[in-house]
Motif scaffolding. Structure first.
Motif, mmCIF file in Angstrom:
data_model
loop_
_atom_site.group_PDB
_atom_site.id
_atom_site.type_symbol
_atom_site.label_atom_id
_atom_site.label_comp_id
_atom_site.label_asym_id
_atom_site.label_seq_id
_atom_site.Cartn_x
_atom_site.Cartn_y
_atom_site.Cartn_z
ATOM 1 N N ARG A 29 46.014 39.280 32.173
ATOM 2 C CA ARG A 29 46.200 39.953 33.670
ATOM 3 C C ARG A 29 45.888 41.313 33.845
ATOM 4 N NH1 ARG A 29 50.582 37.399 33.976
ATOM 5 N NH2 ARG A 29 52.005 38.954 33.262
ATOM 6 N N GLU A 30 46.026 42.296 32.984
ATOM 7 C CA GLU A 30 45.920 43.628 33.142
ATOM 8 C C GLU A 30 44.380 43.793 32.839
ATOM 9 O OE1 GLU A 30 47.431 46.555 33.565
ATOM 10 O OE2 GLU A 30 49.342 45.534 33.864
ATOM 11 N N CYS A 31 43.631 43.156 32.109
ATOM 12 C CA CYS A 31 42.256 43.123 31.898
ATOM 13 C C CYS A 31 41.760 42.648 33.246
ATOM 14 C CB CYS A 31 41.656 42.426 30.669
ATOM 15 S SG CYS A 31 40.008 42.430 30.450
ATOM 16 N N LYS A 32 41.875 41.633 33.636
ATOM 17 C CA LYS A 32 41.164 41.116 35.036
ATOM 18 C C LYS A 32 41.795 41.957 36.272
ATOM 19 C CE LYS A 32 40.918 36.408 33.563
ATOM 20 N NZ LYS A 32 41.274 34.829 33.853
ATOM 21 N N LYS A 33 42.561 42.422 36.230
ATOM 22 C CA LYS A 33 43.271 43.398 37.436
ATOM 23 C C LYS A 33 42.496 45.040 37.500
ATOM 24 C CE LYS A 33 47.199 45.077 37.230
ATOM 25 N NZ LYS A 33 48.541 45.446 37.121
ATOM 26 N N SER A 34 41.783 45.095 36.038
ATOM 27 C CA SER A 34 41.233 46.465 35.973
ATOM 28 C C SER A 34 39.858 46.281 36.706
ATOM 29 C CB SER A 34 41.141 47.108 34.677
ATOM 30 O OG SER A 34 40.434 46.025 33.796
ATOM 31 N N MET A 35 39.097 45.136 36.565
ATOM 32 C CA MET A 35 37.773 45.146 37.065
ATOM 33 C C MET A 35 37.675 45.041 38.617
ATOM 34 S SD MET A 35 36.272 42.392 34.280
ATOM 35 C CE MET A 35 36.825 42.155 32.686
ATOM 36 N N LEU A 36 37.101 46.190 39.254
ATOM 37 C CA LEU A 36 36.882 46.082 40.722
ATOM 38 C C LEU A 36 35.785 45.480 41.037
ATOM 39 C CD1 LEU A 36 38.102 49.682 41.170
ATOM 40 C CD2 LEU A 36 39.607 47.617 41.564
ATOM 41 N N SER A 37 35.741 45.043 42.193
ATOM 42 C CA SER A 37 34.193 44.493 42.775
ATOM 43 C C SER A 37 33.442 45.669 43.107
ATOM 44 C CB SER A 37 34.640 43.660 44.032
ATOM 45 O OG SER A 37 33.380 43.471 44.762
ATOM 46 N N GLY A 38 32.125 45.532 42.736
ATOM 47 C CA GLY A 38 30.969 46.604 42.730
ATOM 48 C C GLY A 38 30.714 46.895 44.370
ATOM 49 N N SER A 39 31.292 45.899 45.164
ATOM 50 C CA SER A 39 30.928 46.066 46.442
ATOM 51 C C SER A 39 32.129 46.474 47.418
ATOM 52 C CB SER A 39 30.373 44.887 47.027
ATOM 53 O OG SER A 39 31.318 43.848 47.115
ATOM 54 N N GLN A 40 33.285 47.021 46.575
ATOM 55 C CA GLN A 40 34.324 47.656 47.274
ATOM 56 C C GLN A 40 34.211 49.149 47.442
ATOM 57 O OE1 GLN A 40 37.551 46.552 44.747
ATOM 58 N NE2 GLN A 40 37.917 44.712 45.897
ATOM 59 N N GLY A 41 34.250 49.436 48.725
ATOM 60 C CA GLY A 41 34.197 50.543 49.162
ATOM 61 C C GLY A 41 35.088 51.833 48.542
ATOM 62 N N ARG A 42 36.396 51.334 48.243
ATOM 63 C CA ARG A 42 37.412 52.272 47.633
ATOM 64 C C ARG A 42 37.091 52.584 46.418
ATOM 65 N NH1 ARG A 42 41.205 48.864 44.672
ATOM 66 N NH2 ARG A 42 40.958 46.767 45.129
ATOM 67 N N SER A 43 36.390 51.845 45.444
ATOM 68 C CA SER A 43 36.288 52.094 44.065
ATOM 69 C C SER A 43 35.008 52.884 44.059
ATOM 70 C CB SER A 43 36.073 50.965 43.269
ATOM 71 O OG SER A 43 34.929 50.381 43.836
ATOM 72 N N ILE A 44 33.928 52.962 45.074
ATOM 73 C CA ILE A 44 32.528 53.722 44.935
ATOM 74 C C ILE A 44 33.001 55.151 45.580
ATOM 75 C CG2 ILE A 44 30.415 53.832 45.879
ATOM 76 C CD1 ILE A 44 30.794 50.493 46.012
ATOM 77 N N ILE A 45 33.704 55.517 46.285
ATOM 78 C CA ILE A 45 33.527 56.728 47.213
ATOM 79 C C ILE A 45 33.869 57.849 45.983
ATOM 80 C CG2 ILE A 45 35.103 58.476 48.514
ATOM 81 C CD1 ILE A 45 35.683 55.808 50.141
ATOM 82 N N THR A 76 29.046 39.191 39.502
ATOM 83 C CA THR A 76 28.986 37.600 39.639
ATOM 84 C C THR A 76 30.536 37.201 39.601
ATOM 85 O OG1 THR A 76 28.520 37.368 37.542
ATOM 86 C CG2 THR A 76 26.596 37.802 39.018
ATOM 87 N N GLY A 77 31.331 38.008 38.824
ATOM 88 C CA GLY A 77 32.785 37.359 38.548
ATOM 89 C C GLY A 77 32.788 36.658 37.198
ATOM 90 N N ARG A 78 31.530 36.534 36.516
ATOM 91 C CA ARG A 78 31.375 35.757 35.140
ATOM 92 C C ARG A 78 32.577 36.359 34.311
ATOM 93 N NH1 ARG A 78 26.504 35.313 31.618
ATOM 94 N NH2 ARG A 78 27.070 33.626 30.164
ATOM 95 N N LEU A 79 32.416 37.556 33.981
ATOM 96 C CA LEU A 79 33.113 38.245 32.712
ATOM 97 C C LEU A 79 34.436 38.153 33.235
ATOM 98 C CD1 LEU A 79 33.263 39.924 30.159
ATOM 99 C CD2 LEU A 79 32.955 42.024 31.822
ATOM 100 N N ARG A 80 34.830 38.451 34.384
ATOM 101 C CA ARG A 80 36.409 38.601 34.625
ATOM 102 C C ARG A 80 36.979 36.952 34.331
ATOM 103 N NH1 ARG A 80 38.256 41.152 40.130
ATOM 104 N NH2 ARG A 80 36.822 39.621 40.857
ATOM 105 N N ALA A 81 36.164 36.063 34.807
ATOM 106 C CA ALA A 81 36.703 34.794 34.968
ATOM 107 C C ALA A 81 36.677 34.180 33.417
ATOM 108 C CB ALA A 81 36.100 33.851 35.726
ATOM 109 N N SER A 82 36.047 34.855 32.614
ATOM 110 C CA SER A 82 35.946 34.254 31.233
ATOM 111 C C SER A 82 37.024 34.729 30.317
ATOM 112 C CB SER A 82 34.489 34.505 30.718
ATOM 113 O OG SER A 82 34.476 36.200 30.246
#
Length: 164
Positions: A29-45, A76-82
């Protein structure tokens, strides 16, 4: 009152097994939670200077890579889902794998050991190792996601084994 060594061992082993399953699920759960979407503005600023922006050709979608040293951003979400876990219980008949990992997931079973119950958290995605540790021939710097997740979950796991 009669001492029942076998019943006591079974009870202790079952409690340890349940706690180990919860510990493995916590790290997952911690691992998956740490991966943010690359299109989310909050992580990019905060990371524009150290990230790279590129457009995916198929979907014409803009993606920001994560900066080196940070968990990978999701494209794509492939790594997080795996990311999944498997539990190995060594006994005379061999390992018995239980958990969310399915036969095709290729999460490696731990080595057989008669007296141990072992949890393995991992992924079968081919580029996962390159992201976790980096891949110098291609100039890819490490973007660890499993080791930091384990580190963040350590206090929860210690509490789980000490108090529940």
């Amino acid at each position: 009152m009669k001492w029942d060594d076998k019943a006591l061992k079974t009870e202790v082993r079952e409690k340890a097994r349940r706690k180990l399953i919860r510990a493995a699920a916590t790290v997952e759960r911690e691992c998956k939670k740490s991966m943010l979407s690359g299109s989310q503005g909050r992580s990019i600023i905060a990371t524009k200077e150290s990230s790279r922006q590129y457009t995916r050709t198929k979907k014409k979608k803009t993606h920001w890579s994560s900066p080196p040293g940070e968990p990978p951003h999701v494209d794509t979400g492939r790594l997080r889902a795996s990311v999944t876990w498997a539990l190995s219980e060594g006994n005379q008949q061999g390992n018995q794998i239980v958990g969310p990992a399915q036969a095709g997931d290729q999460v490696e079973a731990p080595d057989r050991d008669v007296a141990r119950i072992i949890a393995v958290i991992g992924t079968n995605v081919d580029y996962a190792k390159a992201l976790e540790f980096g891949f110098l021939p291609r100039g890819l710097k490490a973007r660890p996601y499993l080791r930091p997740a384990l580190k963040r979950a350590t206090a929860k796991i210690r509490y789980l084994f000490a108090h529940e």
